[in-house]
Design a protein around this motif. Structure first.
Motif, PDB file in Angstrom:
ATOM      1  N   PRO A 110       0.812  -1.217   0.000  1.00 44.51           N
ATOM      2  CA  PRO A 110       0.000   0.000   0.000  1.00 44.51           C
ATOM      3  C   PRO A 110       0.848   1.271   0.000  1.00 44.51           C
ATOM      4  O   PRO A 110       1.868   1.353   0.675  1.00 44.51           O
ATOM      5  N   ALA A 112      -0.559   4.197   0.895  1.00 41.96           N
ATOM      6  CA  ALA A 112      -1.380   5.152   1.649  1.00 41.96           C
ATOM      7  C   ALA A 112      -0.558   6.028   2.592  1.00 41.96           C
ATOM      8  O   ALA A 112      -0.924   7.184   2.830  1.00 41.96           O
ATOM      9  N   GLU A 113       0.546   5.522   3.134  1.00 42.96           N
ATOM     10  CA  GLU A 113       1.327   6.278   4.111  1.00 42.96           C
ATOM     11  C   GLU A 113       2.341   7.213   3.458  1.00 42.96           C
ATOM     12  O   GLU A 113       2.994   7.997   4.163  1.00 42.96           O
ATOM     13  N   ARG A 116       1.312  12.659  -0.243  1.00 42.52           N
ATOM     14  CA  ARG A 116       0.738  12.825  -1.579  1.00 42.52           C
ATOM     15  C   ARG A 116       1.674  13.598  -2.497  1.00 42.52           C
ATOM     16  O   ARG A 116       1.670  13.394  -3.712  1.00 42.52           O
ATOM     17  N   LYS A 120       4.768   9.063  -7.016  1.00 43.43           N
ATOM     18  CA  LYS A 120       4.885   7.607  -6.996  1.00 43.43           C
ATOM     19  C   LYS A 120       4.961   7.059  -8.418  1.00 43.43           C
ATOM     20  O   LYS A 120       4.193   7.459  -9.276  1.00 43.43           O
ATOM     21  N   ASP A 136      -1.429  -4.914  -5.770  1.00 43.54           N
ATOM     22  CA  ASP A 136      -2.425  -4.334  -4.869  1.00 43.54           C
ATOM     23  C   ASP A 136      -3.189  -3.265  -5.652  1.00 43.54           C
ATOM     24  O   ASP A 136      -2.808  -2.092  -5.676  1.00 43.54           O
ATOM     25  N   SER A 138      -5.867  -1.841  -5.083  1.00 46.68           N
ATOM     26  CA  SER A 138      -6.516  -0.784  -4.302  1.00 46.68           C
ATOM     27  C   SER A 138      -5.690   0.505  -4.318  1.00 46.68           C
ATOM     28  O   SER A 138      -6.213   1.583  -4.039  1.00 46.68           O
ATOM     29  N   ASN A 139      -4.407   0.415  -4.661  1.00 51.61           N
ATOM     30  CA  ASN A 139      -3.567   1.611  -4.744  1.00 51.61           C
ATOM     31  C   ASN A 139      -4.047   2.584  -5.813  1.00 51.61           C
ATOM     32  O   ASN A 139      -3.815   3.790  -5.715  1.00 51.61           O
ATOM     33  N   LEU A 142      -5.778   5.738  -4.990  1.00 52.79           N
ATOM     34  CA  LEU A 142      -4.990   6.736  -4.264  1.00 52.79           C
ATOM     35  C   LEU A 142      -4.057   7.527  -5.171  1.00 52.79           C
ATOM     36  O   LEU A 142      -3.335   8.413  -4.699  1.00 52.79           O
TER      37      LEU A 142
END
Length: 220
Positions: A110, A112-113, A116, A120, A136, A138-139, A142
């Motif tokens: 992930p 998430a941490e 922003r 990335k 993953d 789900s990234n 984000l």
């Protein structure tokens, strides 16, 4: 533990040209952290896969090295930098010091941490990597517009799988920075170029510029 004593396992740090991504050709300071949770069959940095590779280095030391590099662009890579718990703090410290920060990650952990503001560069593992089941996805929710998704293509099956991922997750609505990169020595540049053009894929074809300049060797 004080912030100044936070340490990571450092494989190497060096200043060179950025060889990939939309930042290719820019002077960049690289921080390669040790350890990767995947084992892609085309990996070209196996010397950094072990979590015991390299030597301890404090976050303070890495920020100092970046400041001495003479460039304001820094990339944190690996290995897999998100497998290092201290990476979000390293990102924050570099941002606070005024650096533009890139983070290259294999897409299995992930994001998430990660602040922003960090740009990335998220790999999407395709069937030819042997690691496609580890993505993953789900990234993707984000992603910021300045982030990038990189597809490493080793065969036509990989290219078609890339098109399906782009469609399924509507990636062009999240970032315009979708990259198709041929596996060095496995896919002819002309073949990938033809696939991109004939499919009208919403991607940017890229090469590993550093290998075109210096050959297939680490630390450049």
């Amino acid at each position: 533990m004080s912030r100044s004593s936070i340490a990571v396992r450092l494989v190497e740090s060096f200043t060179s040209l950025q060889g990939e991504s939309t930042h290719a050709g820019r002077i960049c300071f690289f921080i390669r952290l040790a350890g990767c949770n995947l084992d892609c069959n085309y990996c070209d940095t196996r010397y950094g896969r072990s979590f015991g590779a390299g030597e301890p280095a404090s976050v303070d030391e890495l920020v100092r090295r970046a400041q001495e590099s003479g460039t304001k662009l820094v990339e944190i890579t690996g290995g897999e930098p998100l497998a290092t718990p201290e990476t979000p703090e390293l990102c924050r410290r570099l941002l606070n010091a005024g650096f533009e920060v890139l983070l290259e990650t294999n897409g299995s952990l992930p994001i998430a941490e990660i602040p922003r503001e960090v740009r990335k560069i998220l790999d999407c593992k395709l069937p030819g990597s042997g690691m496609a089941e580890r993505n993953d996805f789900s990234n993707y929710a984000l992603l910021a517009p300045h982030d990038e998704v990189k597809f490493v293509i080793s065969c036509r099956t990989d290219f078609d799988a890339m098109l399906e991922v782009i469609r399924r997750y509507d990636l062009p609505s999240k970032t315009a920075n979708l990259l198709a990169s041929p596996v060095w020595g496995r896919v002819a540049f002309t073949d990938l170029a033809e696939w991109v053009v004939s499919s009208r894929a919403p991607v940017r074809m890229q090469f590993q510029m550093h290998k075109l300049i210096w050959g297939d060797r680490p630390g450049v």
